[in-house]
Motif scaffolding. Structure first.
Motif, PDB file in Angstrom:
ATOM      1  N   VAL A  25      23.734  32.733  44.932  1.00 41.73           N
ATOM      2  CA  VAL A  25      24.458  33.133  43.348  1.00 41.73           C
ATOM      3  C   VAL A  25      24.716  31.843  42.435  1.00 41.73           C
ATOM      4  O   VAL A  25      24.804  32.070  41.289  1.00 41.73           O
ATOM      5  CB  VAL A  25      25.517  34.095  43.678  1.00 41.73           C
ATOM      6  N   PHE A  27      27.524  30.367  42.254  1.00 41.98           N
ATOM      7  CA  PHE A  27      28.999  30.447  41.910  1.00 41.98           C
ATOM      8  C   PHE A  27      29.993  30.983  43.064  1.00 41.98           C
ATOM      9  O   PHE A  27      29.404  31.460  43.979  1.00 41.98           O
ATOM     10  CB  PHE A  27      29.241  31.313  40.600  1.00 41.98           C
ATOM     11  N   VAL A  29      31.855  33.112  45.052  1.00 40.09           N
ATOM     12  CA  VAL A  29      31.984  34.742  45.508  1.00 40.09           C
ATOM     13  C   VAL A  29      33.366  34.972  46.310  1.00 40.09           C
ATOM     14  O   VAL A  29      33.698  34.194  47.204  1.00 40.09           O
ATOM     15  CB  VAL A  29      30.813  35.006  46.504  1.00 40.09           C
ATOM     16  N   LEU A  65      34.535  39.675  37.915  1.00 36.26           N
ATOM     17  CA  LEU A  65      33.231  39.002  37.669  1.00 36.26           C
ATOM     18  C   LEU A  65      32.312  39.830  36.488  1.00 36.26           C
ATOM     19  O   LEU A  65      32.647  41.132  36.250  1.00 36.26           O
ATOM     20  CB  LEU A  65      32.301  39.236  38.827  1.00 36.26           C
ATOM     21  N   SER A  66      31.541  39.074  35.861  1.00 37.30           N
ATOM     22  CA  SER A  66      30.693  39.717  34.714  1.00 37.30           C
ATOM     23  C   SER A  66      29.964  40.715  35.212  1.00 37.30           C
ATOM     24  O   SER A  66      29.597  40.449  36.504  1.00 37.30           O
ATOM     25  CB  SER A  66      30.199  38.768  33.723  1.00 37.30           C
ATOM     26  N   ALA A  68      26.690  40.927  34.916  1.00 37.09           N
ATOM     27  CA  ALA A  68      25.602  39.974  35.558  1.00 37.09           C
ATOM     28  C   ALA A  68      26.061  39.402  36.760  1.00 37.09           C
ATOM     29  O   ALA A  68      24.997  39.151  37.841  1.00 37.09           O
ATOM     30  CB  ALA A  68      25.147  38.889  34.387  1.00 37.09           C
ATOM     31  N   GLN A  69      27.277  38.713  36.934  1.00 40.00           N
ATOM     32  CA  GLN A  69      27.468  38.320  38.158  1.00 40.00           C
ATOM     33  C   GLN A  69      27.833  39.367  39.204  1.00 40.00           C
ATOM     34  O   GLN A  69      27.384  38.821  40.632  1.00 40.00           O
ATOM     35  CB  GLN A  69      28.918  37.608  38.144  1.00 40.00           C
ATOM     36  N   GLN A  70      28.076  40.472  38.991  1.00 42.23           N
ATOM     37  CA  GLN A  70      28.193  41.358  40.044  1.00 42.23           C
ATOM     38  C   GLN A  70      26.858  41.934  40.515  1.00 42.23           C
ATOM     39  O   GLN A  70      26.696  41.968  41.794  1.00 42.23           O
ATOM     40  CB  GLN A  70      29.011  42.775  39.423  1.00 42.23           C
ATOM     41  N   ALA A  72      24.357  40.101  40.514  1.00 49.51           N
ATOM     42  CA  ALA A  72      23.769  38.759  41.294  1.00 49.51           C
ATOM     43  C   ALA A  72      24.230  38.799  42.614  1.00 49.51           C
ATOM     44  O   ALA A  72      23.568  38.454  43.702  1.00 49.51           O
ATOM     45  CB  ALA A  72      24.060  37.465  40.586  1.00 49.51           C
ATOM     46  N   VAL A  73      25.574  38.994  42.607  1.00 53.20           N
ATOM     47  CA  VAL A  73      26.032  39.251  43.982  1.00 53.20           C
ATOM     48  C   VAL A  73      25.556  40.255  44.931  1.00 53.20           C
ATOM     49  O   VAL A  73      25.030  40.144  46.011  1.00 53.20           O
ATOM     50  CB  VAL A  73      27.572  39.254  44.099  1.00 53.20           C
TER      51      VAL A  73
END
Length: 157
Positions: A25, A27, A29, A65-66, A68-70, A72-73
């Motif tokens: 990712v 970033f 987590v 998290l945004s 998009a970040q969610q 990605a995770v």
């Protein structure tokens, strides 16, 4: 990724999976729980046979998290080969992932499959993971179109 609660000891398989997720990712987590003692597990209301007790599980908060970040995770988690357990807890917007042996398991807030009620995007990803087609789905999203490109992506991931 750093744990904030519980016994930080993890099995080597879970530690490797955790490192793979973090590297994927790019970033930080937010891991909220990982290895637990039996007494800590009982204190937090964990399942009696929780994978946390064996050091085979982590919980990750998606809150803050945004989208998009969610995504990605969750994609990184589900693309990690040893992950066989996935739980989603909507009240805290968090996920449990583990490296249990045996078939893949999916559950929601009451630790049963019938309580798994994720957001639509997550449900689609988890369904593809369960069916063994997640790699193809992600490859398509990345614009990989030839069979060779898709196979190379799936082999690497």
């Amino acid at each position: 990724m750093a744990s904030r609660r519980g016994d930080p000891s993890l099995s080597s398989r879970m530690a490797a999976a955790k490192a793979s997720i973090a590297a994927s990712v790019g970033f930080s987590v937010p891991v909220t729980s990982q290895g637990r003692s039996q007494s800590h597990n009982a204190a937090v209301g964990g399942a009696k046979s929780s994978q946390h007790i064996q050091g085979n599980a982590i919980d990750i908060s998606l809150a803050g998290l945004s989208l998009a970040q969610q995504q990605a995770v969750v994609a990184a988690v589900l693309a990690t080969p040893d992950i066989n357990g996935f739980g989603y807890y909507p009240n805290s917007n968090s996920i449990h992932v583990d490296v249990r042996t045996g078939p893949r398991a999916i559950w929601g807030s009451n630790y049963h499959r019938d309580s798994f009620r994720p957001p639509a995007w997550m449900g689609d990803m988890v369904s593809a993971w369960e069916a063994g087609t997640l790699g193809s789905q992600i490859a398509a999203q990345k614009g990989l179109t030839t069979k060779a490109q898709i196979q190379a992506f799936q082999t690497a991931n």
